[in-house]
Design an enzyme around this catalytic site. Sequence first.
Site, PDB file in Angstrom:
ATOM      1  N   LYS A 224      15.284 -17.869  28.799  1.00 20.49           N
ATOM      2  CA  LYS A 224      15.748 -19.238  29.004  1.00 20.49           C
ATOM      3  C   LYS A 224      14.655 -20.160  28.475  1.00 20.49           C
ATOM      4  O   LYS A 224      13.526 -20.142  28.943  1.00 20.49           O
ATOM      5  CB  LYS A 224      15.991 -19.498  30.500  1.00 20.49           C
ATOM      6  CG  LYS A 224      16.366 -20.937  30.798  1.00 20.49           C
ATOM      7  CD  LYS A 224      17.005 -21.077  32.160  1.00 20.49           C
ATOM      8  CE  LYS A 224      17.220 -22.532  32.554  1.00 20.49           C
ATOM      9  NZ  LYS A 224      17.659 -23.426  31.502  1.00 20.49           N
ATOM     10  N   ARG A 244      23.263 -32.280  26.007  1.00 15.70           N
ATOM     11  CA  ARG A 244      23.947 -31.662  27.139  1.00 15.70           C
ATOM     12  C   ARG A 244      25.127 -32.493  27.662  1.00 15.70           C
ATOM     13  O   ARG A 244      26.181 -31.979  27.982  1.00 15.70           O
ATOM     14  CB  ARG A 244      22.873 -31.470  28.198  1.00 15.70           C
ATOM     15  CG  ARG A 244      23.225 -31.058  29.552  1.00 15.70           C
ATOM     16  CD  ARG A 244      23.838 -29.721  29.635  1.00 15.70           C
ATOM     17  NE  ARG A 244      24.696 -29.798  30.799  1.00 15.70           N
ATOM     18  CZ  ARG A 244      24.282 -29.630  32.031  1.00 15.70           C
ATOM     19  NH1 ARG A 244      23.049 -29.290  32.264  1.00 15.70           N
ATOM     20  NH2 ARG A 244      25.119 -29.763  33.036  1.00 15.70           N
ATOM     21  N   GLU A 269      19.026 -24.158  21.889  1.00 18.76           N
ATOM     22  CA  GLU A 269      17.999 -24.973  22.548  1.00 18.76           C
ATOM     23  C   GLU A 269      17.195 -25.701  21.487  1.00 18.76           C
ATOM     24  O   GLU A 269      16.709 -25.093  20.542  1.00 18.76           O
ATOM     25  CB  GLU A 269      17.087 -24.037  23.352  1.00 18.76           C
ATOM     26  CG  GLU A 269      16.332 -24.737  24.432  1.00 18.76           C
ATOM     27  CD  GLU A 269      17.150 -24.928  25.708  1.00 18.76           C
ATOM     28  OE1 GLU A 269      18.341 -24.537  25.726  1.00 18.76           O
ATOM     29  OE2 GLU A 269      16.585 -25.470  26.669  1.00 18.76           O
ATOM     30  N   LYS A 394      21.448 -18.377  35.274  1.00 25.78           N
ATOM     31  CA  LYS A 394      20.068 -18.667  34.892  1.00 25.78           C
ATOM     32  C   LYS A 394      19.176 -18.167  36.005  1.00 25.78           C
ATOM     33  O   LYS A 394      19.486 -18.307  37.185  1.00 25.78           O
ATOM     34  CB  LYS A 394      19.876 -20.162  34.650  1.00 25.78           C
ATOM     35  CG  LYS A 394      20.251 -21.056  35.815  1.00 25.78           C
ATOM     36  CD  LYS A 394      20.114 -22.520  35.436  1.00 25.78           C
ATOM     37  CE  LYS A 394      20.816 -23.384  36.470  1.00 25.78           C
ATOM     38  NZ  LYS A 394      21.109 -24.728  36.013  1.00 25.78           N
TER      39      LYS A 394
END
Lengths: 523, 333
Positions: A224, A244, A269, A394
């Site tokens: 992550k 986002r 990302e 996550k």
Amino acid sequence: MRRFAALIDSLIYTRSRNAKLAAISTYLRETPDPDRGWALAALTDSLDFPAVKSSTIRNLAGTRIDPELFRLSRHHVGDTAETVALIWPEAPDREQSDPTVDEVVQALSSTTRATAPDIVASLLDSMDSNSRYALLKLAVGGMRVGVSARLAKTAFAQAFAVPLDDVEELWHALDPPYVALFRWAEEGGKRPDLSTTPFFRPFMLSHPFEGDSLDLGAYAVEWKWDGIRVQAVHLGGETRLYSRGGDDISAAFPDVVEAFDRAGVIDGELLVRGTDQGGEAASFNALQKRLGRKTVSKKMRQEFPAFVRVYDLLIDGEDDLRLLPWHERRQRLEAFVPTLNRDHFDLSAVIDVDDFAALETMRAGARDAAIEGVMLKRRESPYLAGRVTGHWYKWKRDPLNADCVMMYAQRGNGRRASFYSDYTFGCWTEDGELLPVGKAYSGFTDEELKWLDRFVRQNTLNRFGPVREVAKSLVLEVAFDSIHDSKRHKSGLAMRFPRIHRIRKDKPAEEADRIATLRGMIS
Amino acid sequence: MAKAKHWIEPHPQGVYVRPADIWIDPSGAKQHAVVTHGHADHARGGHGEVWATPETLAIMGLRYGTDAGTPVAYGEGFERGGVRFSLHSAGHVLGSAQVLMEYQGERVVVTGDFKRRPDPTCAPFEPVPCDIFITEATFGLPVFRHPPIAGEIAKIFARLETEPDSSILIGAYALGKAQRVIAELRRAGWDKPIYLHGAQVRMCELYEELGVSLGELRLVMDTPKEEMRGQIIICPPSALIDKWSRRLPSPVTAMASGWMRVRGRARQRGVEIPLVISDHADWDELTGTIRELAPKETWITHGSEDGLLRWCELHQIRARALAMIGREDGDDG
């Protein structure tokens, strides 16, 4: 505006999700176009009136009321728009009118900075207190009525009995006041064709992993990354980069946008390479230098080059892959990414790990600046909009902790307007001086907040406007995700995601941590 | 003429009148005290000798078990140490009084808490001309303007019309606010029984004994759950989110307080129907009263003193803040 203002107030005072849905649905069904579309855009923060800022209305209030009385009131109320709505003097002989939302939107969007004060003032003069509140929230944005975009879309779907997924997708492709969306939903017409328009597709989101173990045969593992989630879209010859929340951030990252030239939609990302990082991803701190900019200088681009670490592929050329299982999308992704510009796109690796115990060790040991933890993705899952249980998890690495001393406190906003809920805390230098190392306003329960508020009030040393300096006696155990060098603070440190972990009433302030100890935690 | 600053001493725990050795609304037990009204932040137990209106003494008797004290009716007074004390209606709650003190030709008024709006459960505020006006300032900011009460009461009826199966639970401070809300509901035509939380009963009974009629009141505890659908219930604000409220069918929470004017405050308490009903003067009443009385000086005891102080400064009125402690901006707004 009165009907819209009543909707806003009913949303503010309703906690129940179903009641909120019902209130919005009813409004959407009973209100004509284009008012209902503007209302929907306002609820989801999709309206922007650049000529009207929070400072515009604050200054405007200064023309009708003493600035000091306004400042005191603002501190009490905790919200500029609400303060102005409440404080605005009403001329007793003036007749109040009830303009439509459309009239208000047209008035606000046709203003310049120079004409905005007069136009807003004359609107305020014509309204009652609740409508004034709705007007000001509409004008400066940030409704904060406890309605997420998702909830508003759900209410829309419910109002006209149409599938939520369709609403989600069409929503981003159409502009307020969404007349085509309403026509489609109400009259059951054909879905507008959007195949060649670049627009935002809703992200698939994850839940925090809270279990003890997981079958790694069914779930794949990735790192992550500690950047910001982005969606890059290249369709119909145009490229867009979305954050986002679906905001278009293309302007801040022209390097990435220019480099994405293959038809498709990718999910990944956004990170930057720091000059020191030798090509590796730098910490979130470095990325922050590029966030929130309307334009970006050449120097910025060189010093903090941005790139996307890609982990999913939604659309490949003309193929929508979202209904395929993760492992099939992954195969397509692994073929797709190498064809992109290597300076700006790379592939987020799938981590090979034998069993769950090994994964735990690996996660705990990961202290790379750009790693926040691990992602667990079910191999058979399609790409689903929103946060659907059981597909993506996550699993953040454990936070770091430090014992700090409360130094200052500030009142919160909105629901917390009467509470001192934002705390600045510090740690000791070698010379026994306390220097601020961070600020936190979460992590405590309502009960603890009451206690902290009382502590602040009873231990105030000085008042600086809304800020109180407190006796340096209370130790707060602060949890944070990571800590970095910072030139902005005297301590030379900046925490990421600091929150109050525990109130250490038992610990004497002298025994709180030293700056040097925190410095040793820099990753 | 005497200068008030020589014979009236503001202390954090109350106003002290030196020649008479009397405290007004002291926050701790004192030998001699004048009490303006029965709210706990003004009326403490344990004083040696107390002067107050008969109603306030009765209320203190209910709360502290002793109603010993010298009753002083509105317009009447007594003398001590050369100071002439008299009590005058403050319009805040039943029995609430302002204290007028006359000493060597100087007149000083302490308001305690007051309001100017009509209230069927207590006598109206009496403007008393004075040299020094010592006032509260609970709502001493221009954001606080209490709307007419009829519109607030109408919110309850509107909700009962759209949700006839719910029960409306109104949080209201046990002394004054609860009875005023009940009386206003009656005035608006609500003639069904009104249901009470146990903590509200004795004060309502006392109001009845003192001549304020509230109509038929019933205890929630004695009523089957289903019978309370479509009914109005009055409870202390703390009970709104208490386990206690779970015994009600589909409760909708309302709260009667001047603080409800600020959305954040209502949200903080999870209030679904904010009722802006206050037993304190709002901004216009505070500033209007100072204008009307035109005292030589205004002293401000508690509340948003900064705001009222600033207004006085802007209007070139001599004023000072006294920083009293223990007066909290709690539920009794």
